[in-house]
Design an enzyme around this catalytic site. Structure first.
Site, short mmCIF file in Angstrom:
data_model
loop_
_atom_site.label_atom_id
_atom_site.label_comp_id
_atom_site.label_asym_id
_atom_site.label_seq_id
_atom_site.Cartn_x
_atom_site.Cartn_y
_atom_site.Cartn_z
N ASP A 1 -15.36 -7.13 9.97
CA ASP A 1 -16.26 -6.01 9.82
C ASP A 1 -17.52 -7.20 9.64
O ASP A 1 -18.25 -5.92 10.33
CB ASP A 1 -16.39 -5.26 8.57
CG ASP A 1 -15.54 -6.45 7.39
OD1 ASP A 1 -15.40 -7.34 7.49
OD2 ASP A 1 -14.91 -6.01 6.29
N ASP B 1 0.09 0.39 10.95
CA ASP B 1 0.08 -0.99 11.23
C ASP B 1 1.86 -1.59 11.30
O ASP B 1 1.97 -1.87 12.04
CB ASP B 1 -0.39 -1.73 11.09
CG ASP B 1 -1.49 -2.34 12.50
OD1 ASP B 1 -1.93 -1.76 13.08
OD2 ASP B 1 -2.72 -3.79 12.01
N GLU C 1 0.81 -0.99 -0.09
CA GLU C 1 -0.14 0.27 0.13
C GLU C 1 0.76 0.75 -0.13
O GLU C 1 1.47 1.73 1.02
CB GLU C 1 -0.62 0.31 1.40
CG GLU C 1 -1.38 -0.78 1.13
CD GLU C 1 -2.65 -1.58 2.93
OE1 GLU C 1 -3.60 -2.40 2.40
OE2 GLU C 1 -1.63 -1.12 3.65
N LYS D 1 -6.58 -5.58 11.54
CA LYS D 1 -7.31 -4.49 11.57
C LYS D 1 -8.77 -4.08 12.62
O LYS D 1 -8.17 -3.11 12.25
CB LYS D 1 -8.04 -4.56 9.27
CG LYS D 1 -9.05 -3.62 9.08
CD LYS D 1 -9.64 -3.51 7.71
CE LYS D 1 -10.65 -2.38 8.25
NZ LYS D 1 -11.13 -2.41 6.83
N ASP E 1 -10.15 2.06 3.60
CA ASP E 1 -9.71 1.51 3.39
C ASP E 1 -8.76 2.42 2.47
O ASP E 1 -9.63 3.35 2.30
CB ASP E 1 -9.28 0.06 2.54
CG ASP E 1 -10.61 -1.52 3.27
OD1 ASP E 1 -10.17 -0.71 4.60
OD2 ASP E 1 -10.07 -2.02 2.16
#
Length: 743
Positions: A456, A155, A126, A292, A316
């Site tokens: 989620d 993280d 990412e 997450k 995200d």
């Protein structure tokens, strides 16, 4: 007659059209399915006859498909679509509506504060430059900026990401005024400047683009270097990093880069900037960090001492804001005086900007977004899908809904200046340590639920079972856009994780059918199971795609003959199901070729991703496997791979981790090709076409879906072809399957 604006509806709901026609179709399908099952149960081969075990296997598979089809109809019975009235959220003065006098009773100052959570975990998968554009798009919402607080959870604890967010804090001083002046959409600078956007002032547009490209170049240069040069460590926060820190072993870091309470936190127009906070929660090898879900829970605690906004948006890091009005849209649902008191969260669809015209890997989810989530909305609300979701803070913290509940929106309309930044940072750090959650309800009754790969979905289910409902909103201009997988392997791995986590919920005490009993409508529980049972489709599908084809080799029929009246229900169910699927897909925005690609991916996912998800869940039940979180890469593939993707050529590049999945795909394709050749030959030579028509048709359909597989195995010469080792392994297994005696 006077009417207060607070009691005017902030949204409208409209039922889908064509429900009568749909219900006639569903009823006829149910009759056809029942006739198929009756035939299968009453025409089994006698003991000792060839194909008896296969017959009962087919019966089991058809029973499963019938059950799953019924489950999927729950969300198609009555989809609903929402429209918002954003202009009614905040008005000034007195106006008229027809003959009625409207008195405005809420202004901008009374709108609630909003905290925005962005999660990233790996600066390689990412890239920081991508994360920065997402953060800037969220800071630039058309909403009072002093009421916005953007939190980035890193993280990996990477100083590369921290450097990038420091650059974003400076760039925001120019970017936000530019967006306001020119009503920019989308407000991600990367997306905006990548398009054909035109500005009224060409020079200002050009200057802003140059500033962004310069910032982007600095961030990418640092990312390539792998460290931040000393001369560029101008922010005090860099002192938090030491040489012995790693992504899995570092102390908590909290840095408030922009504090909207400070008079100096303004843009070039003198307008207050949104608060911007960087957080890297503590990580130690001896402590489980809960992926997450753990990051989100740390953000909940850290934000509670900095801004504590009653509304939280989480996205995200690759899902940038594509619609600057999304906050106002979401508030229309939770702030409605008559219908909003029990709305826990507002879910926007996941949209992607890089899917091909014909959705090569079926990642656009248009039917899910247009039909299924809208159908869930009528039953009690959509699933929480982990991004593009606006929450009430108290529902994430474990609050149960009770009749008569009413939110006091005026309790927090602006952050008050209390402690200094340094004190706030120190306090927040103590809430982001590894040991803070020990002997607490975090991850259990508070925050996102731990212990599940799809934290989620299970969190949303628990919220629904606490009496809350959710709302699905799919505006014409998508609220959020991100990057979908661009290779077959990425897609299969992503679906493996999703389906594994969803099946894990079904196999736990949180199974929607039982956990939701007495709390949720039956249709709502069935809707959850559509995704919870994705993986369970693997074995019936694998059986149905191989056994009938293999029995063609012996000329044993597993279906009624063409001349039999029992042929009709089989033909009708197959034709009606696929015709309805095609119409539904086209109405949802897919193309004809796109629908065909979806069918192919349906087959590939069920025989690989869902199969491995099922196996992993079975192993987990006996303690032989543990959940692992796999980050889907957001980095663009190599140039030749990207070009193949644009041309809609499937990618089977040589990757060790893809070996087993691609071998299964290749083996399935070759088995059906060989069986079709033999089956057609038998039909011509032995004049047995009528008795084996359905088997030949099923086999032929599988072969047609696999045409890109054969091309990748035997015809293509590019690097995206299937590797020789995979082809040989697939050929060997298919020969073995075909020559073994079919009992």
């Amino acid at each position: 007659m006077a009417e207060t604006c607070g009691h005017r509806p902030l949204f409208a709901t409209q039922a889908a059209r064509g429900r009568t026609a749909y219900r006639l179709y569903a009823s006829s399908m149910l009759v056809g399915i029942c006739l198929v099952l009756i035939y299968r149960a009453t025409h089994a081969p006698e003991a000792g006859e060839s194909g008896r075990w296969a017959w009962f296997g087919m019966l089991a598979a058809e029973l499963w498909f019938s059950f799953y089809w019924i489950i999927t109809q729950s969300v198609r019975w009555n989809p609903v679509y929402r429209t918002t009235f954003k202009d009614r959220l905040s008005q000034f003065g007195v106006g008229t509506a027809g003959q009625r006098r409207i008195t405005a009773c809420r202004d901008e100052a009374e709108l609630p504060c909003v905290d925005i959570f962005v999660c990233t975990a790996d600066p390689v998968a990412e890239p920081p430059a991508m994360v920065v554009s997402t953060v800037l798009s969220l800071m630039a919402y058309d909403y009072p900026s002093e009421k916005l607080s953007v939190y980035l959870s890193d993280d990996s604890g990477s100083e590369l990401t921290f450097y990038a967010i420091c650059e974003a804090a400076q760039f925001a001083k120019r970017w936000l005024p530019f967006c306001r002046r020119h009503r920019v959409e989308p407000r991600s600078p990367a997306a905006y400047f990548a398009g054909s956007a035109e500005a009224s002032d060409d020079k200002e547009h050009s200057d802003m683009k140059n500033l962004f490209r310069e910032m982007e170049s600095r961030i990418e240069a640092v990312s390539i270097l792998g460290k931040v040069p000393k001369e560029q460590k101008t922010h005090k926060g860099f002192s938090e990093w030491t040489t012995d820190m790693t992504s899995k072993n570092h102390p908590p870091i909290v840095q408030i880069l922009i504090d909207s309470r400070e008079e100096t936190s303004v843009d070039i127009d003198g307008i207050v900037l949104p608060t911007l906070v960087y957080m890297a929660r503590e990580k130690r090898p001896q402590h489980h960090h809960n992926f997450k879900a753990g990051a989100m829970n740390a953000l909940l605690r850290v934000s509670s001492v900095i801004s504590n906004s009653p509304i939280i948006l989480n996205v995200d890091c690759d899902m940038y804001s594509n619609n600057s009005q999304s906050i106002r849209d979401a508030l229309c649902f939770v702030m409605d005086e008559e219908q909003g008191h029990d709305v826990a969260f507002v879910q926007f669809p996941q949209g992607y900007e890089n899917t091909t015209d014909n959705d090569l890997y079926a990642n656009a989810f248009k039917v899910i977004n247009y039909v299924e989530l809208s159908g869930l909305d009528d039953l009690g609300g959509p699933l929480y899908i982990g991004t593009g979701c606006f929450h009430r803070r108290n529902t994430l913290c474990g609050t149960k809904y009770s009749t008569g509940y009413k939110e006091d929106w005026k309790r927090i309309t602006k952050m008050e200046k209390k402690e200094s930044v340094s004190i706030l940072e120190d306090t927040a750090k103590s809430l982001a340590t590894c040991i803070y959650e020990f002997n607490t309800q975090w991850g259990k009754e508070m925050g996102l639920k731990y212990g599940c790969a799809v934290e989620d979905v299970i969190t949303g289910l628990i919220i629904h079972c606490r009496g809350w409902r959710s709302v699905y909103f799919n505006p014409e201009r998508k609220g959020f856009l991100g990057a979908s997988p661009t290779t077959l392997l990425q897609t299969l791995v992503q679906h493996k994780r999703w389906s594994e986590g969803n099946l894990q919920i079904v196999l736990s005490k949180y199974c929607p059918l039982f956990y939701g009993h007495g709390k949720l409508k039956l249709g709502h529980r069935m809707g959850y199971c559509i995704y919870g049972l994705w993986a369970a489709n693997s074995i019936p599908t694998l059986f149905y795609l191989t056994i009938p084809s293999l029995f063609l080799l012996k000329g044993v029929s597993l279906f009624p003959e063409l001349s039999s009246p029992w042929f009709v229900p089989f033909a009708y169910v197959a034709a009606a199901k696929n015709a309805f699927s095609l119409v539904e897909s086209i109405v949802s925005g897919d193309t004809l070729v796109g629908w065909w690609n979806i069918q192919r991916m349906w087959m590939l996912k069920r025989t690989t991703s869902y199969l491995f998800a099922t196996i992993d869940n079975m192993l987990a039940l006996v303690g032989a496997s543990k959940a692992a979180f796999v980050i889907t890469a957001k980095v663009a593939e190599a140039d030749d791979s990207a070009k193949r993707y644009e041309r809609e050529v499937m990618e089977f590049g040589t990757t060790a981790s893809a070996g087993v999945m691609f071998v299964i795909i290749g083996t399935m394709a070759l088995i059906n090709l060989a069986c079709l050749v033999v089956g057609l030959q038998r039909a011509v030579v032995d004049q047995a076409f009528g008795g084996l028509l359905i088997q030949n048709a099923v086999c032929g359909l599988v072969v047609a879906l696999n045409l890109p597989i054969y091309e990748a195995m035997f015809l293509r010469k590019d690097k995206g072809r299937m590797s020789s080792s995979t082809v040989f392994a697939s050929a060997g297994l298919s020969v073995l399957a075909c020559v073994l005696p079919v009992l």
